[in-house]
Motif scaffolding. Structure first.
Motif, mmCIF file in Angstrom:
data_model
loop_
_atom_site.group_PDB
_atom_site.id
_atom_site.type_symbol
_atom_site.label_atom_id
_atom_site.label_comp_id
_atom_site.label_asym_id
_atom_site.label_seq_id
_atom_site.Cartn_x
_atom_site.Cartn_y
_atom_site.Cartn_z
ATOM 1 N N LEU A 1 0.693 -1.187 0.104
ATOM 2 C CA LEU A 1 -0.104 0.076 0.036
ATOM 3 C C LEU A 1 0.929 1.134 0.022
ATOM 4 C CD1 LEU A 1 -2.745 -1.069 2.460
ATOM 5 C CD2 LEU A 1 -3.177 -0.626 0.104
ATOM 6 N N ARG A 2 1.959 1.090 0.776
ATOM 7 C CA ARG A 2 2.956 2.260 0.792
ATOM 8 C C ARG A 2 3.615 2.515 -0.412
ATOM 9 N NH1 ARG A 2 8.179 2.812 1.202
ATOM 10 N NH2 ARG A 2 8.446 0.699 2.078
ATOM 11 N N LYS A 3 3.953 1.298 -1.084
ATOM 12 C CA LYS A 3 4.773 1.785 -2.482
ATOM 13 C C LYS A 3 3.716 1.907 -3.540
ATOM 14 C CE LYS A 3 8.651 -1.006 -1.308
ATOM 15 N NZ LYS A 3 9.416 -2.431 -1.600
ATOM 16 N N GLU A 4 2.628 1.616 -3.514
ATOM 17 C CA GLU A 4 1.551 1.767 -4.394
ATOM 18 C C GLU A 4 1.126 3.555 -4.479
ATOM 19 O OE1 GLU A 4 -2.560 0.576 -3.635
ATOM 20 O OE2 GLU A 4 -2.032 -1.524 -4.498
ATOM 21 N N ARG A 5 1.202 4.082 -3.282
ATOM 22 C CA ARG A 5 0.958 5.610 -3.078
ATOM 23 C C ARG A 5 2.325 6.268 -3.475
ATOM 24 N NH1 ARG A 5 -2.814 2.931 -1.319
ATOM 25 N NH2 ARG A 5 -4.899 3.561 -0.532
ATOM 26 N N GLY A 6 3.591 5.515 -3.873
ATOM 27 C CA GLY A 6 4.733 6.240 -3.871
ATOM 28 C C GLY A 6 5.303 7.184 -2.839
ATOM 29 N N LEU A 7 4.965 6.589 -1.532
ATOM 30 C CA LEU A 7 5.516 7.160 -0.402
ATOM 31 C C LEU A 7 6.715 6.431 0.019
ATOM 32 C CD1 LEU A 7 2.094 7.260 1.598
ATOM 33 C CD2 LEU A 7 3.218 9.072 0.642
ATOM 34 N N SER A 8 7.736 7.135 0.778
ATOM 35 C CA SER A 8 8.871 6.756 1.203
ATOM 36 C C SER A 8 8.471 6.256 2.665
ATOM 37 C CB SER A 8 9.899 7.842 1.351
ATOM 38 O OG SER A 8 9.447 8.881 2.164
ATOM 39 N N LEU B 1 2.200 8.521 10.066
ATOM 40 C CA LEU B 1 1.492 7.388 11.108
ATOM 41 C C LEU B 1 2.321 7.572 12.488
ATOM 42 C CD1 LEU B 1 2.070 4.339 8.657
ATOM 43 C CD2 LEU B 1 -0.126 5.417 9.672
ATOM 44 N N ASP B 2 2.950 8.785 12.742
ATOM 45 C CA ASP B 2 3.612 8.907 14.156
ATOM 46 C C ASP B 2 4.445 7.797 14.578
ATOM 47 O OD1 ASP B 2 3.854 11.125 16.169
ATOM 48 O OD2 ASP B 2 2.045 10.134 17.210
ATOM 49 N N VAL B 3 5.267 7.155 13.817
ATOM 50 C CA VAL B 3 6.218 6.253 14.536
ATOM 51 C C VAL B 3 7.472 6.680 13.699
ATOM 52 C CG1 VAL B 3 4.528 4.270 14.643
ATOM 53 C CG2 VAL B 3 5.700 4.352 12.443
ATOM 54 N N ARG C 1 -4.878 2.469 12.795
ATOM 55 C CA ARG C 1 -4.123 3.807 12.124
ATOM 56 C C ARG C 1 -3.881 3.711 10.810
ATOM 57 N NH1 ARG C 1 0.732 5.971 15.224
ATOM 58 N NH2 ARG C 1 -0.303 4.763 16.873
ATOM 59 N N VAL C 2 -3.175 2.444 10.429
ATOM 60 C CA VAL C 2 -2.846 2.301 9.261
ATOM 61 C C VAL C 2 -3.917 1.862 8.205
ATOM 62 C CG1 VAL C 2 -1.425 0.684 7.587
ATOM 63 C CG2 VAL C 2 -0.501 1.237 10.021
ATOM 64 N N ALA C 3 -4.862 1.314 8.600
ATOM 65 C CA ALA C 3 -6.167 1.008 7.666
ATOM 66 C C ALA C 3 -6.763 2.527 7.512
ATOM 67 C CB ALA C 3 -7.194 0.085 8.561
ATOM 68 N N ASP C 4 -6.892 3.028 8.501
ATOM 69 C CA ASP C 4 -7.568 4.900 8.183
ATOM 70 C C ASP C 4 -6.468 5.495 7.295
ATOM 71 O OD1 ASP C 4 -9.600 4.049 9.967
ATOM 72 O OD2 ASP C 4 -8.846 5.340 11.533
ATOM 73 N N TYR C 5 -5.465 5.364 7.322
ATOM 74 C CA TYR C 5 -4.283 6.125 6.566
ATOM 75 C C TYR C 5 -4.350 5.824 5.188
ATOM 76 C CZ TYR C 5 0.476 7.850 5.305
ATOM 77 O OH TYR C 5 1.344 8.457 4.291
ATOM 78 N N TYR C 6 -4.394 4.588 4.943
ATOM 79 C CA TYR C 6 -4.459 4.062 3.579
ATOM 80 C C TYR C 6 -6.037 3.886 3.024
ATOM 81 C CZ TYR C 6 0.376 3.120 3.820
ATOM 82 O OH TYR C 6 1.760 3.271 3.906
#
Length: 79
Positions: free
Chosen positions: A12-19, A27-29, A51-56
């Protein structure tokens, strides 16, 4: 936690092009902690899963590999 969570969270992170650095900040970590979660080295708590579910914008069931539908909806025969 299960083996799907780290893989799906990374996807999910890579899909969104996020580092990792950006996602960790959002995500505050720490980046190190997010890296451990993504590699399956450490297990996170339920609060972080939510938190991750909400974020993505996906359901916890999808994030945990329990549903193929990103919204987590499952259809029954009656539907």
């Amino acid at each position: 936690m299960n083996k799907d969570f780290p893989r799906i969270m990374t996807l999910l992170r890579k899909e969104r092009g996020l580092s990792q650095k950006q996602a960790a900040a959002d995500l505050d970590v720490t980046q190190a902690l997010l890296s451990h979660y993504e590699k399956g080295i450490r297990e996170c708590g339920l609060e972080f899963v939510v938190r991750v579910a909400d974020y993505y914008g996906v359901s916890c069931d999808y994030l945990l590999g329990r549903s193929a539908d990103r919204s987590g909806l499952t259809l029954s025969v009656e539907d």
